[in-house]
Write an enzyme that holds these catalytic residues in place. Structure first.
Site, mmCIF file in Angstrom:
data_model
loop_
_atom_site.group_PDB
_atom_site.id
_atom_site.type_symbol
_atom_site.label_atom_id
_atom_site.label_comp_id
_atom_site.label_asym_id
_atom_site.label_seq_id
_atom_site.Cartn_x
_atom_site.Cartn_y
_atom_site.Cartn_z
ATOM 1 N N GLU A 191 0.939 4.028 7.147
ATOM 2 C CA GLU A 191 -0.090 3.604 6.208
ATOM 3 C C GLU A 191 -0.634 4.811 5.435
ATOM 4 O O GLU A 191 -0.391 5.956 5.828
ATOM 5 C CB GLU A 191 -1.228 2.925 6.984
ATOM 6 N N HIS A 210 3.366 1.954 2.040
ATOM 7 C CA HIS A 210 3.886 2.415 3.337
ATOM 8 C C HIS A 210 5.395 2.262 3.440
ATOM 9 O O HIS A 210 5.988 1.354 2.858
ATOM 10 C CB HIS A 210 3.169 1.732 4.512
ATOM 11 N N ASP A 264 0.825 -1.215 0.000
ATOM 12 C CA ASP A 264 0.000 0.000 0.000
ATOM 13 C C ASP A 264 0.863 1.271 0.000
ATOM 14 O O ASP A 264 0.369 2.357 0.242
ATOM 15 C CB ASP A 264 -0.965 -0.005 1.203
#
Ligand code: PGA
Length: 266
Positions: A143, A138, A136
């Site tokens: 996040e 990160h 994602d």
């Protein structure tokens, strides 16, 4: 950003190890920022090899890890403290007192996070920070949506991260939902950063992070703001980069014309 695309993951890991070795030669008291996950395993193997075969010395080094799950004790096989012990610390001569991994059982997470930030400052700041990248986008457990100025703090993991990390646990339910993580702002204060990414599953997110806009939706994109980042990729992870040929060409030119410029060339 310097983007290095190698044929194999071993080459990329050796390239990153070379940067660290050279730093330790010029600054034996270097402060290293370390990461967990599958990605840095080759780098740690290479550092252990250099320690064993060439006496690469970690006796004056200080280390800070990026993150740790909340609720896992340091002896839990899936804790990041345990991972670091097994894959690096017990094989090199870094003093136990110089190792810092966020403590997932802290009584007060808030106090612990403030202490961790202070400890990084007291050590003189991180010289080289190693990073992987999540599916994602990160870096550490920052996040999507994490402030690009964030500091060490408690973070709730995304469903994607929980799913990605479930492979290490017997079921998804066992994956902790929270972690302590250095912030994006903390990471950006490191003097030098090495981002490693391997495999086709990282190709899309690497393209977004390196060639997309700087956005808190892909926290790795904040690395575009840092003056000294080396991105070490294998070919599959580099497959979606629009300017891959240019990065290869830049590296070749540097290597050919000014070998000393490619200070980390292996
Ligand atoms: P991985 O994890 O190295 O296991 O792919 C990277 C990350 O989530 O930062």
């Amino acid at each position: 950003m310097e983007v290095i695309i190698t044929k194999t993951t071993d080459e990329a890991s050796a390239f990153a190890a070379e940067i660290i070795e050279r730093k330790l030669m010029s600054k034996p008291t270097a402060v290293l920022g370390l990461a967990t996950g599958s990605t840095p395993l080759g780098l740690y193997k290479e550092l252990v090899k250099r320690h064993r075969e060439k006496g690469l010395d970690f006796s004056k080094v200080t280390t800070f890890n990026l993150d740790e799950y909340i609720g896992l004790s340091p002896s839990h096989p899936q804790s990041y403290r345990y991972f670091m012990e097994e894959n690096l610390f017990k094989h090199i001569n870094v003093p136990a007192g110089a190792i810092h991994v966020p403590y997932g059982h802290a009584d007060s997470v808030l106090d612990f996070c403030a202490w961790y930030e202070d400890e990084i400052k007291r050590s003189g700041g991180i010289d080289i920070q190693i990073l992987g990248i999540g599916g994602d986008g990160h870096i550490a457990f920052n996040e999507p949506g994490s402030s690009l100025g964030s500091r060490t703090r408690l973070k709730t993991l995304t469903e994607q991260t929980i799913r990605d990390n479930a492979r290490f646990f017997s079921s998804m339910d066992e994956v902790p939902r929270f972690a302590i993580t250095m912030g994006v702002g903390t990471i950006l204060e490191a003097r030098q950063i090495i981002l490693l990414a391997f495999g086709a599953s990282k190709a899309d997110i690497i393209a977004e992070a390196i060639e997309g806009p700087v956005t808190s939706q892909v926290t790795a994109s904040a690395l575009q703001l840092h003056p000294d980042v080396t991105v070490c990729l294998d070919q599959p992870a580099a497959a979606k980069l629009k300017r891959a040929d240019y990065y290869r060409w830049v590296f070749e030119q540097k290597r050919r014309l000014v070998p000393s410029l490619v200070s980390r060339a292996s």
